[in-house]
Write a protein that holds these residues in place. Sequence first.
Motif, short mmCIF file in Angstrom:
data_model
loop_
_atom_site.label_atom_id
_atom_site.label_comp_id
_atom_site.label_asym_id
_atom_site.label_seq_id
_atom_site.Cartn_x
_atom_site.Cartn_y
_atom_site.Cartn_z
N TYR A 24 2.62 -0.19 -30.40
CA TYR A 24 2.77 1.15 -29.84
C TYR A 24 4.21 1.37 -29.33
CZ TYR A 24 2.61 5.06 -26.66
OH TYR A 24 2.90 6.23 -26.02
N TYR A 25 4.79 0.35 -28.72
CA TYR A 25 6.15 0.46 -28.16
C TYR A 25 7.24 0.27 -29.21
CZ TYR A 25 3.94 0.31 -23.61
OH TYR A 25 3.18 0.60 -22.52
N LEU A 26 6.93 -0.49 -30.26
CA LEU A 26 7.97 -0.83 -31.25
C LEU A 26 8.03 0.15 -32.43
CD1 LEU A 26 7.51 -4.71 -31.53
CD2 LEU A 26 9.07 -3.43 -30.05
N ARG A 27 6.94 0.82 -32.72
CA ARG A 27 6.88 1.63 -33.93
C ARG A 27 7.69 2.92 -33.81
NH1 ARG A 27 2.78 5.78 -33.79
NH2 ARG A 27 2.68 5.65 -36.03
N ALA A 28 8.02 3.48 -34.93
CA ALA A 28 8.66 4.80 -35.02
C ALA A 28 9.94 4.90 -34.19
CB ALA A 28 7.66 5.90 -34.63
N HIS A 29 10.70 3.82 -34.16
CA HIS A 29 12.00 3.81 -33.46
C HIS A 29 11.86 4.12 -31.97
CE1 HIS A 29 14.20 3.74 -37.34
NE2 HIS A 29 13.19 4.48 -37.75
N LEU A 31 11.60 2.15 -29.42
CA LEU A 31 12.32 1.25 -28.52
C LEU A 31 13.82 1.43 -28.74
CD1 LEU A 31 11.66 -0.87 -26.36
CD2 LEU A 31 11.98 -2.60 -28.11
N GLN A 32 14.38 2.41 -28.05
CA GLN A 32 15.80 2.74 -28.10
C GLN A 32 16.35 2.88 -29.52
OE1 GLN A 32 18.12 0.23 -25.51
NE2 GLN A 32 17.06 0.97 -23.71
N GLY A 33 15.52 3.39 -30.41
CA GLY A 33 15.96 3.70 -31.75
C GLY A 33 15.95 2.54 -32.73
N PHE A 34 15.54 1.35 -32.31
CA PHE A 34 15.50 0.21 -33.21
C PHE A 34 14.32 0.30 -34.15
CE2 PHE A 34 17.95 -1.51 -29.64
CZ PHE A 34 19.05 -2.02 -30.32
N LYS A 35 14.54 -0.06 -35.40
CA LYS A 35 13.48 -0.02 -36.40
C LYS A 35 12.82 -1.39 -36.50
CE LYS A 35 12.56 0.74 -41.33
NZ LYS A 35 11.32 1.44 -41.15
N PHE A 36 11.53 -1.42 -36.27
CA PHE A 36 10.74 -2.65 -36.38
C PHE A 36 9.76 -2.53 -37.53
CE2 PHE A 36 12.30 -3.44 -32.17
CZ PHE A 36 12.28 -4.82 -32.04
N ARG A 37 9.45 -3.66 -38.11
CA ARG A 37 8.39 -3.77 -39.12
C ARG A 37 7.35 -4.72 -38.56
NH1 ARG A 37 11.03 -3.68 -44.97
NH2 ARG A 37 12.79 -2.33 -44.50
N ARG A 38 6.12 -4.55 -38.98
CA ARG A 38 5.09 -5.50 -38.55
C ARG A 38 4.50 -6.19 -39.76
NH1 ARG A 38 -0.56 -2.67 -37.12
NH2 ARG A 38 -0.41 -1.00 -38.62
N GLN A 39 4.07 -7.42 -39.54
CA GLN A 39 3.52 -8.26 -40.59
C GLN A 39 4.47 -8.26 -41.80
OE1 GLN A 39 1.27 -10.14 -39.61
NE2 GLN A 39 0.58 -9.01 -37.84
#
Length: 123
Positions: A24-29, A31-39
């Motif tokens: 929820y916190y990491l998706r869709a940029h 967290l301060q605009g950083f792009k995360f992927r999961r799995q």
Amino acid sequence: MKWVNGFTKRLRHSSTDAEQKLWYYLRAHRLQGFKFRRQHPIGPYIVDFCCLGQHLVVELDGGHHLDQLAPDLIRTQLLNRYGFKVLRFWDNDVLNHTEPVISAILEALAPLPAENMPAGRGS
């Protein structure tokens, strides 16, 4: 590679409560605009979360990881060799102490201050 895509899709659909909360916190940029992927696959492993742009992997560990500390250490060392910094958090910390977890991730994403950067050409 097709099996990897199917496997990662199954992992995303069977996420733990801790993975869902952190996502929820990491998706869709978010967290301060950083792009995360999961799995996301990296080498022979599929990591829980990664920010490719900052070479950061975030792994969540449940109680079963107490029995596999040596394999987790080997996994972390290999990911380090691929150039990734690895952060590990217990599921319980993500669920009950979310803010410190987010703060630790943000700290790992922060660029080095200029005085700590290695000298480049022309210095």
